[in-house]
Design an enzyme around this catalytic site. Structure first.
Site, PDB file in Angstrom:
ATOM      1  NE  ARG A  22      -3.604   2.586   0.997  1.00 15.49           N
ATOM      2  CZ  ARG A  22      -4.741   2.519   1.671  1.00 15.49           C
ATOM      3  NH1 ARG A  22      -5.230   1.356   2.024  1.00 15.49           N
ATOM      4  NH2 ARG A  22      -5.396   3.615   1.975  1.00 15.49           N
ATOM      5  NE  ARG A  53      -8.435   2.524  -2.391  1.00 16.43           N
ATOM      6  CZ  ARG A  53      -8.756   3.276  -1.347  1.00 16.43           C
ATOM      7  NH1 ARG A  53      -9.004   2.736  -0.192  1.00 16.43           N
ATOM      8  NH2 ARG A  53      -8.876   4.564  -1.482  1.00 16.43           N
ATOM      9  CG  ASP A  68      -9.191   0.779   2.188  1.00 13.79           C
ATOM     10  OD1 ASP A  68      -8.501   1.313   3.066  1.00 13.79           O
ATOM     11  OD2 ASP A  68     -10.335   1.171   1.890  1.00 13.79           O
ATOM     12  CG  ASP A 128     -11.897   1.070   5.680  1.00 10.41           C
ATOM     13  OD1 ASP A 128     -10.842   1.703   5.843  1.00 10.41           O
ATOM     14  OD2 ASP A 128     -12.619   1.174   4.670  1.00 10.41           O
TER      15      ASP A 128
HETATM   16  N1  ROI Z   1     -15.793   0.734  -4.034  1.00 11.36           N
HETATM   17  C1  ROI Z   1     -15.913  -0.594  -3.872  1.00 11.36           C
HETATM   18  N2  ROI Z   1     -16.779  -1.266  -4.645  1.00 11.36           N
HETATM   19  N3  ROI Z   1     -15.194  -1.264  -2.929  1.00 11.36           N
HETATM   20  C2  ROI Z   1     -14.301  -0.614  -2.128  1.00 11.36           C
HETATM   21  O1  ROI Z   1     -13.640  -1.246  -1.281  1.00 11.36           O
HETATM   22  C3  ROI Z   1     -14.150   0.778  -2.276  1.00 11.36           C
HETATM   23  N4  ROI Z   1     -13.297   1.503  -1.496  1.00 11.36           N
HETATM   24  C4  ROI Z   1     -13.177   2.810  -1.624  1.00 11.36           C
HETATM   25  C5  ROI Z   1     -13.977   3.608  -2.618  1.00 11.36           C
HETATM   26  C6  ROI Z   1     -13.033   4.330  -3.564  1.00 11.36           C
HETATM   27  C7  ROI Z   1     -14.833   4.588  -1.853  1.00 11.36           C
HETATM   28  N5  ROI Z   1     -14.837   2.778  -3.415  1.00 11.36           N
HETATM   29  C8  ROI Z   1     -14.936   1.435  -3.254  1.00 11.36           C
HETATM   30  O2  ROI Z   1     -12.336   3.462  -0.839  1.00 11.36           O
END
Ligand code: ROI
Length: 160
Positions: A83, A92, A95, A97
């Site tokens: 990352r 990315r 990610d 969260d």
């Molecule tokens: N859209 C999808 N489908 N999945 C994600 O994990 C994801 N993550 C993000 C943004 C760019 C908002 N869109 C996403 O950070």
């Protein structure tokens, strides 16, 4: 121990590989057990930009790490998977969260739980529902009713 839920997403590199590595890494964290993980889901990028489809999943862990120690660990796993500092809402390689930390509601400079965007994101709610259909958020909302109110989005079960 706090029961926590972590959302995973990737749309660059080898998303399937990065997600499976990240889930394994969650299970290797100190004072932490991997309880369950969802299947992988594919969805088009939410928030407009031209970028590849995402693979998403949610993992459930039980941990004795404090919230910010867990956040540090998640960010380390992101870095271990290549990352780089990314554009806001850009593509990315990985990610992570932190969606929920037990029944805590925290608004710290680095960390807000429950995660602010989860109610609008089918790619978070659906895998979360797969592994925790009876979940109730710290504010008393049922996950099932969040799902019913979530804006419709395309999302597909991913089979490699
Ligand atoms: N859209 C999808 N489908 N999945 C994600 O994990 C994801 N993550 C993000 C943004 C760019 C908002 N869109 C996403 O950070």
């Amino acid at each position: 121990m706090a029961r926590c839920y972590v959302a995973l997403g990737a749309n660059l590199g080898r998303p399937e590989l990065q997600l499976s590595r990240a889930i394994a890494a969650l299970g290797q964290l100190p004072q932490t057990d991997l309880v369950n993980r969802s299947q992988l889901y594919r969805s088009p990028p939410m928030a407009g930009m031209e970028q590849p489809d995402y693979l998403n999943a949610v993992a459930c862990i039980d941990t004795d790490l404090a919230p910010l120690a867990l956040l540090d660990a998640l960010q380390q796993i992101e870095r271990d998977n290549g990352r780089e500092r990314h554009q806001h809402w850009g593509a990315r390689t990985l990610d992570l969260d932190l969606l929920l930390y037990g029944d805590q509601q925290l608004e710290l400079p680095r960390l807000t739980v429950p995660h602010y965007g989860m109610a609008e994101r089918a790619f978070v709610l659906l895998p979360l529902f797969e592994i925790a259909p009876a979940l109730i958020l710290p504010n008393g909302q049922h996950l099932a009713s969040l799902m019913a109110q979530c804006p419709p989005q395309a999302i597909y079960l991913y089979r490699s």
